[in-house]
Design a protein around this motif. Structure first.
Motif, short mmCIF file in Angstrom:
data_model
loop_
_atom_site.label_atom_id
_atom_site.label_comp_id
_atom_site.label_asym_id
_atom_site.label_seq_id
_atom_site.Cartn_x
_atom_site.Cartn_y
_atom_site.Cartn_z
N LEU A 1 44.32 8.48 18.16
CA LEU A 1 43.98 8.24 19.65
C LEU A 1 44.59 7.09 19.94
O LEU A 1 44.55 5.81 19.41
N CYS A 2 45.06 7.00 21.15
CA CYS A 2 45.90 5.79 21.77
C CYS A 2 45.92 6.28 23.55
O CYS A 2 45.32 7.23 23.94
N VAL A 3 46.45 5.25 23.90
CA VAL A 3 46.75 5.43 25.65
C VAL A 3 48.24 5.11 25.76
O VAL A 3 48.94 4.33 24.80
N ASN A 4 48.88 5.34 26.93
CA ASN A 4 50.19 4.83 27.10
C ASN A 4 51.09 5.53 26.12
O ASN A 4 52.42 4.74 25.72
N LEU A 5 51.22 6.77 25.85
CA LEU A 5 52.06 7.26 24.70
C LEU A 5 53.67 7.05 25.13
O LEU A 5 54.40 7.28 24.43
N ASP A 6 53.68 7.40 26.50
CA ASP A 6 55.21 7.15 27.17
C ASP A 6 55.73 5.97 26.86
O ASP A 6 56.95 5.73 26.77
N GLU A 7 54.74 4.70 26.22
CA GLU A 7 55.37 3.44 26.09
C GLU A 7 55.37 3.30 24.75
O GLU A 7 55.18 2.07 24.07
N GLY A 8 55.06 4.39 23.72
CA GLY A 8 54.98 4.09 22.34
C GLY A 8 53.57 4.10 22.03
O GLY A 8 53.32 3.85 20.55
N GLY A 9 52.34 4.18 22.85
CA GLY A 9 51.09 3.87 22.62
C GLY A 9 50.57 2.63 22.65
O GLY A 9 51.23 1.53 22.12
#
Length: 223
Positions: A27-35
């Motif tokens: 679980l993370c956020v901002n996957l487009d920036e690597g998380g």
């Protein structure tokens, strides 16, 4: 059996990964920036509603992996909070300015996890000497390393991943990650020898196809 970890950034995606047959959630956020680190509310919701083990990424910002003392203190607090919320593991790590593993601070982050397994994330792929970096990660006390073998994708780095798998032996698990999809997952697993793979959930159907390739040994659409 190959373990499939699905990288997700929402409760909906976590539930889709579960329905698709994934074995674990990162679980993370901002996957487009690597998380980056998810919020406490999101962690709580996923842990409460998903039945899969949940590993939480702890990364205070996108960009590099050299952290200030303030950022490291924030990471420690986030790890302690996530651990108290019932997560199954932590995903984190830190580097020195020379791109070696920051063993001292990584060890502190692992200690904050209070016995939970810790995956050293793809900061590993920014290191200059992967063989040395692997020994440093093991020395710090991590349970896993997530890597593409230093390449842009796990398929391109499959041979390098295989070298790391052999070097690690039983001391630590190598998790192959980097643009893994249903059309290449079998090749990556066979070439790398990795027993765990990490794939971003694009949608439920494609994750299910990936799982089916591994479980049933068939390529979607080939029958």
């Amino acid at each position: 059996m190959i373990l499939v970890e699905a990288a997700v950034e929402s409760l909906q995606s976590a539930l889709e990964a579960e329905r698709a047959g994934a074995d674990r959630i990162e679980l993370c956020v901002n996957l487009d920036e690597g998380g980056t680190s998810p919020s406490a509310d999101l962690i709580a919701a996923v842990v409460r509603q998903a039945r899969l083990p949940v590993f939480v990424l702890i990364r205070p910002r996108a960009g590099g992996f050299v952290y200030s003392d303030v950022e490291l203190d924030t990471m420690i607090r986030e790890i302690e909070l996530a651990a108290s919320m019932g997560v199954a593991g932590i995903v984190t790590g830190a580097l020195n300015p020379d791109r070696s593993v920051d063993v001292e601070h990584t060890r502190i982050l692992i200690k904050a996890a209070a016995g939970l397994p810790v995956t050293f994330h793809r900061a590993f792929d920014s290191t200059i000497e992967p063989s040395d970096a692997l020994e440093q990660v093991i020395d710090a006390g991590a349970s896993r390393v997530l890597t593409s073998g230093g390449a842009a994708t796990a398929l391109e780095g499959a041979d390098a991943i295989a070298t790391l798998v052999a070097q690690a032996g039983e001391r630590l698990s190598i998790v192959a990650g980097g643009s893994i999809r249903e059309h290449n997952v079998r090749d990556i697993v066979e070439r790398s020898g990795a027993r765990e793979i990490h794939a971003r959930l694009i949608d439920e159907r494609r994750m299910r196809n990936l799982v089916d390739v591994l479980r049933r040994k068939t390529v979607p659409g080939s029958e």
